[in-house]
Write an enzyme that holds these catalytic residues in place. Structure first.
Site, short mmCIF file in Angstrom:
data_model
loop_
_atom_site.label_atom_id
_atom_site.label_comp_id
_atom_site.label_asym_id
_atom_site.label_seq_id
_atom_site.Cartn_x
_atom_site.Cartn_y
_atom_site.Cartn_z
N HIS A 1 0.82 -1.22 0.00
CA HIS A 1 0.00 0.00 0.00
C HIS A 1 0.85 1.27 0.00
CE1 HIS A 1 0.46 -0.15 4.49
NE2 HIS A 1 0.46 1.15 4.34
N ASP B 1 0.10 -7.67 1.51
CA ASP B 1 0.48 -6.25 1.54
C ASP B 1 1.99 -6.08 1.51
OD1 ASP B 1 0.12 -3.54 1.50
OD2 ASP B 1 -0.28 -3.34 3.64
N SER C 1 4.74 2.59 7.78
CA SER C 1 4.35 1.42 7.00
C SER C 1 5.51 0.88 6.17
CB SER C 1 3.21 1.77 6.06
OG SER C 1 2.05 2.07 6.76
#
Length: 496
Positions: A119, A149, A223
């Site tokens: 992402h 992911d 992230s």
């Protein structure tokens, strides 16, 4: 105070961790901090994390992406002296402008292989990697995987790059210290620490993974960054948070290295992930279902459907079997089995232990490879159309609380029931009846009762009467076809 169930609805993994274009809001996936100690032994919290961070930080990078986004008409072709050009510069005269976002990543090979979250780079037109010493290199995407992911990038460097290595997340215990290094809010090289709060967390309804939960601070921009153990091994990739506001509240999640390693390896070599496949649909083993299948309530998971000519059918697995062990590992929940199948290499032979009508059976299955057009596919090629035709029941069944009709050609055509499906159609579910509230709906097809095929409403009634006569704990097991899938329902028909 929020419960896990309430908070899970707020799990947010932003596509671009730190968007600069106004009006675009995302909540970032932040994750734990990294720490590695130089010297002979592992770091201890009492000693601080300085040596560990000093050793590992050079391998942690900032990920910057640029993405073209459509501009509103009023912001196109702005005058040269407009102060808004800094934010809405139509660089190519196409009514599109570039916006940037930030995330984290880490180098796993000195040649320039970098791991991050999917992402973080999803939709990027340009990807840049900023290293701890300030060097910036353009990156290319080797491959990405939405289910876990994960994404793998490659940069070309004139010199070997500092790198870190995956550890074994299976060795983690709740309470172990962990450290994360990342790029929260664009502040590269930020370090946080905490402990493993829980293991095997299921925070998504989709996918093949569970997560490490940590209380290490997680914020926007973390992230894709690494979560380290005290030996300096990457044991997780920071991926998501639970938060009512989008800010860290001490509940963060990292994808375990035990899952990431195989995925990253596939992305490096093939650009995509090769997952194992058996061709089955499985159900949680509820107490009623376990009783009907003659299995202990915590025995494993139930097989609801077996795909024709799939690896499971060819290996002897049947509908109604209860899988207790897969490839030498006990099966506790549906996601356990699905994850293990997905992580198995195609063409590997695995032993599957089952309970069949209460008796243990061992089968050997050759795992197939999941194809993209098979993912999520049921017994038919897609979802069933909405059922609109009103059914007229032939006769009500008082014991089940179901009105039943025969599956005539007209009914089959009206409700798009595949030719290979046979049984009895539910016309209505009586309020307050035995089947009320179980999830059975008008238009569903009862395929089997107590593992015996049925073709007419009278077959269903006879099977139910026979079950009541035998005792059977007052339960009957219905196998029902609904919207392209088959499911089991255990219905209590014991006398009031």
């Amino acid at each position: 105070m929020f419960s896990i169930g309430e908070m899970t609805r707020q799990v947010q993994a932003n596509r671009n961790d730190f968007p600069s274009l106004p009006g675009v809001g995302f909540v970032v996936v932040a994750l734990s901090l990294l720490v590695f100690l130089g010297g002979a032994g592992p770091a201890r919290a009492a000693d601080g994390f300085g040596n560990l961070v000093h050793r590992l930080s050079p391998a942690v990078v900032n990920i910057t992406i640029r993405q073209k986004q459509s501009l509103p008409e009023k912001f196109r072709n702005l005058p040269e002296d407009s102060p808004l050009r800094e934010f809405f510069d139509d660089e190519e005269g196409e009514g599109r402008a570039m916006t940037s976002a930030l995330g984290s990543g880490f180098v796993i090979d000195p040649s320039g292989v970098i791991v991050t979250n999917n992402h973080v780079i999803d939709g990027a037109d340009e990807i840049s990697v900023v290293f701890a010493d300030g060097e910036t290199l353009d990156a290319t995407l080797l491959g990405h995987d939405e289910n876990t992911d994960l994404a793998v990038l490659k940069v070309d460097s004139s010199h070997p790059l500092p790198s870190v290595h995956f550890g074994n997340s299976d060795d983690l215990r709740v309470g172990d210290w962990v450290v994360a290094i990342g790029n929260p809010f664009g502040l590269g090289g930020s370090v946080t620490s905490g402990i493993v709060s829980a293991l095997h967390r299921a925070i998504y309804t989709r996918g093949y993974t569970d997560f490490i939960q940590t209380d290490a601070a997680i914020n926007k921009g973390n992230s894709g960054g690494p979560l380290f153990d005290m030996q300096g091994h990457v044991i997780g990739i920071n991926t998501a948070i639970i938060s009512p506001s989008g800010d860290t509240v001490g509940i963060g999640f990292a994808l375990p290295s035990s899952t990431a390693k195989a995925v990253v390896d596939d992305l490096i070599h093939f650009g995509e992930v090769h997952r194992g496949w058996l061709g089955v649909r499985v159900l949680p083993l509820t107490r009623d279902l376990a009783h009907a299948l003659q299995a202990p309530p915590d025995a494993g998971v139930a097989i609801a459907n077996v795909m024709v000519h799939g690896p499971a059918q060819e290996g002897g697995l049947r509908v109604g079997d209860v899988v207790t062990s897969y490839d030498g590992m006990p099966v506790g929940e549906v996601r356990d089995l699905l994850r293990r199948i997905a992580e198995t290499r195609a063409r590997k032979r695995v032993e599957v232990e089952i309970l069949r009508q209460g008796k243990p059976v061992a089968l050997w299955l050759t795992v197939g490879e999941l194809q993209r057009d098979e993912a999520g596919k049921g017994e038919t090629d897609g979802a069933e159309p909405e059922k609109k035709t009103k059914l007229k029941p032939v006769a009500p069944d008082e014991m089940l609380g179901l009105d039943l009709v025969s599956l005539t050609p007209e009914v089959r055509s009206a409700h798009h029931v595949p030719l290979q499906v046979n049984g009895v159609v539910v016309a209505a579910v009586a309020n307050g009846g035995a089947a009320d509230g179980k999830g059975i709906r008008a238009g569903d097809v009862i395929v089997e009762v107590n593992r015996e095929a049925v073709d007419e409403p009278d077959d269903v009634r006879r099977a139910v009467r026979e079950a009541r006569r035998r005792g059977d704990g007052g339960k009957v097991l219905l196998r029902i076809y609904s919207n392209g899938r088959t499911r089991f329902f255990a219905i209590d028909v014991s006398p009031s």
